[in-house]
Design an enzyme around this catalytic site. Structure first.
Site, PDB file in Angstrom:
ATOM      1  N   GLY A 239       0.824  -1.206   0.000  1.00  0.00           N
ATOM      2  CA  GLY A 239       0.000   0.000   0.000  1.00  0.00           C
ATOM      3  C   GLY A 239       0.851   1.245   0.000  1.00  0.00           C
ATOM      4  O   GLY A 239       1.997   1.251  -0.472  1.00  0.00           O
ATOM      5  N   SER A 240       0.319   2.304   0.560  1.00  0.00           N
ATOM      6  CA  SER A 240       1.011   3.593   0.572  1.00  0.00           C
ATOM      7  C   SER A 240       2.151   3.594   1.580  1.00  0.00           C
ATOM      8  O   SER A 240       2.182   2.793   2.523  1.00  0.00           O
ATOM      9  CB  SER A 240       0.016   4.702   0.929  1.00  0.00           C
ATOM     10  N   ARG A 242       2.621   5.892   3.744  1.00  0.00           N
ATOM     11  CA  ARG A 242       2.029   6.297   5.020  1.00  0.00           C
ATOM     12  C   ARG A 242       1.520   5.074   5.779  1.00  0.00           C
ATOM     13  O   ARG A 242       1.784   4.912   6.977  1.00  0.00           O
ATOM     14  CB  ARG A 242       0.889   7.286   4.769  1.00  0.00           C
ATOM     15  N   GLY A 244       2.456   1.985   5.317  1.00  0.00           N
ATOM     16  CA  GLY A 244       3.593   1.131   5.628  1.00  0.00           C
ATOM     17  C   GLY A 244       4.336   1.565   6.872  1.00  0.00           C
ATOM     18  O   GLY A 244       4.801   0.726   7.663  1.00  0.00           O
ATOM     19  N   GLU A 261       5.810  -3.545   0.777  1.00  0.00           N
ATOM     20  CA  GLU A 261       5.913  -3.137  -0.628  1.00  0.00           C
ATOM     21  C   GLU A 261       5.040  -1.908  -0.767  1.00  0.00           C
ATOM     22  O   GLU A 261       3.818  -1.998  -0.849  1.00  0.00           O
ATOM     23  CB  GLU A 261       5.453  -4.280  -1.536  1.00  0.00           C
TER      24      GLU A 261
END
Length: 509
Positions: A239-240, A242, A244, A261
């Site tokens: 995902g994003s 942020r 992560g 990722e």
């Protein structure tokens, strides 16, 4: 998409969004999955509650020991059967991916093919979970390494690849002897339910316990439960950046493992020696494919001044040929953005480009009228910018391509490419061997993926997928990515009649 096709995949009007194998249940609020293609509701999905979640974890813990005791090649056979089911259902599942997410039907089919490919890869890997023999410094001793299942693997996936990225993790984790819990994107729950039902039937047919594969649905709160849970040794999150950061911080606080990722800000360098025909094909697909909603989408085109004007003309002509509309119509190149929030992000980015001094080679707006009733269709954009601008430094999930000019040698272009916080995918277009090798050297691209004469999108299953810096450092899919799903153990066997110590230490009494 017809009701009959949806029913073939087990999708009905109202569905439970929690599963432990073939047992489906949920007690939470209903969330409607709406297609960005035509704005129609596909189905209502009942979200996972905390009580549901605890049932899932309990069932997964009960299943993990039995699953781990099954020999790895036998686990591979289960994954092989799953891959065969995907082959049979590929046209319909690919259509659901296209309809619920908005990518073209070709890309939806391609995503299911990725699932099939990783199943094939994992089946082979199930017979190659190799350790290593190490020479001991002590006589009549044998030392070696082996790998054991890690236990429960949580998989948090994103909307843009609603099935493929889950399968990268799931197929490998399963052959490694782990059980899996999937928290799918709340924007594409129907795809997840369909995949879970396909796998659940395979598990049931083979009389395997519930909890080997489980599904939970909901918003970020549900994902937070996974990140905080000490019973889950590994959380794989896509995902994003942020998101992560939140997952990584939470998991690290309990000394668990995370496989991340995250975002990309991918560039293609175009040198004076580039094949411009290949360049335009790679750049246009990279920027426009999936409406710019891939983590590997081409965001930046770093072009040498000697060919800059040629590239501009060729790109302008190519963009005039792009057809936007229903992604299930094979004549269209680009479908919609995922939702209205994504459209607002696109509009804000265009305003920021203008405010920061950019100019538009190809301008764009939100499309309206017949065929665009969902309000999620936008035009692809090409903007001339500077690499250091704030808008260029961050990832925007939209079909916006930034044109950046360079004038020096290849080292200047590489410096521009690397001068962003993300480090996922990169590419260079050149027929100059020296430029290609410099790009691939230790002082070249700082990304996890570096390509020569192909674009930034379209990674193959055989290679490890992932990136550096704010992309998170994780690796999924091919190569030796399987090791992330296992715990490593060093073993020493003494078959002598004495007990010598390492490093020559003596301890007599």
């Amino acid at each position: 998409m017809t009701n009959k096709e949806l029913q073939t995949l087990g999708i009905t009007d109202i569905m439970d969004g929690t599963s432990t194998g073939d047992n489906w249940f949920a007690q939470g609020e209903r969330v409607t999955s709406t297609s960005p293609v035509d704005g129609r509701a596909i189905a209502q999905v009942v979200s996972t509650t905390k009580k549901d979640y605890e049932t899932v974890l309990k069932t997964a813990e009960q299943a993990k020991k039995k699953w781990a005791e099954i020999p790895a090649p036998k686990r591979g056979e289960i994954v092989r059967q799953f891959g065969e089911q995907l082959r049979e259902l590929k046209p319909i599942l690919g259509k659901l991916v296209s309809y619920e997410m908005g990518k073209s039907y070709q890309e939806g089919m391609g995503e299911v093919q990725e699932m099939i490919d990783i199943c094939d890869f994992a089946v082979g890997q199930s017979r190659q979970l190799y350790g290593a023999t190490i020479h001991s410094e002590r006589p009549l001793h044998r030392m070696y390494e082996q790998y054991h299942p890690i236990g429960i693997v949580a998989i948090i996936s994103a909307f843009n690849f609603p099935v493929a990225v889950w399968s990268w993790n799931a197929a490998l984790a399963l052959v490694c002897g782990d059980v899996i819990i999937w928290k799918a994107s709340e924007k594409t729950p129907c795809c997840a339910i369909a995949c879970q039902k396909i796998l659940a039937k395979v598990l049931q047919k083979n009389q395997l316990p519930e909890g080997i594969s489980s599904l939970i649905t909901g918003d970020a709160t549900v994902g937070r439960w996974l990140a905080e849970d000490v019973r889950i040794p590994l959380v794989s999150a896509t995902g994003s950046t942020r998101m992560g950061r939140q997952v990584a911080t939470t998991v690290a606080n309990r000394l668990g493992r995370s496989l991340l990722e995250l975002g990309g800000n991918n560039a293609i360098i175009v040198t004076p020696d580039a094949d411009l025909k290949m360049t335009i094909i790679g750049a246009v697909f990279g920027a426009v494919g999936t409406a710019g909603q891939r983590c590997t989408s081409t965001r930046r085109l770093i072009v040498h001044e000697d060919v800059y004007e040629q590239v501009k003309i060729a790109l302008s002509q190519a963009y005039k040929q792009i057809k936007i509309g229903d992604p299930l119509n094979s004549k269209n190149h680009m479908g919609p953005l995922i939702d209205h929030q994504a459209v607002r992000t696109y509009q804000e980015a265009l305003a920021n480009i203008k405010d920061q001094g950019g100019s538009f080679l190809v301008s764009g707006s939100v499309l309206k009228g017949h065929g665009y009733e969902s309000g999620c269709y936008v035009e692809p954009v090409i903007a001339e910018v500077e690499n250091h601008w704030e808008i260029v430094q961050r990832e925007t999930f939209a079909p916006i391509l930034y044109l950046i000019k360079y004038s020096g040698d290849i080292t200047q272009a590489i410096a521009l490419q690397n001068a962003v916080p993300q480090g996922l995918s990169s590419a260079i277009m050149t027929t100059n061997l020296r430029e290609a090798e410099v790009f691939l050297s230790q002082n070249g691209s700082d990304c996890g993926i570096a390509n020569v004469n192909i674009g930034t999108s379209g990674a193959e299953i055989g290679g490890a997928f992932g990136g550096e810096k704010e992309t998170g450092g994780g690796r999924e899919s091919g190569s030796d990515s399987w090791k992330a799903y296992m715990r490593r153990q060093t073993n020493t066997i003494n078959y002598s009649t004495s007990l010598p110590l390492a490093q020559g230490i003596t301890f007599d009494f």
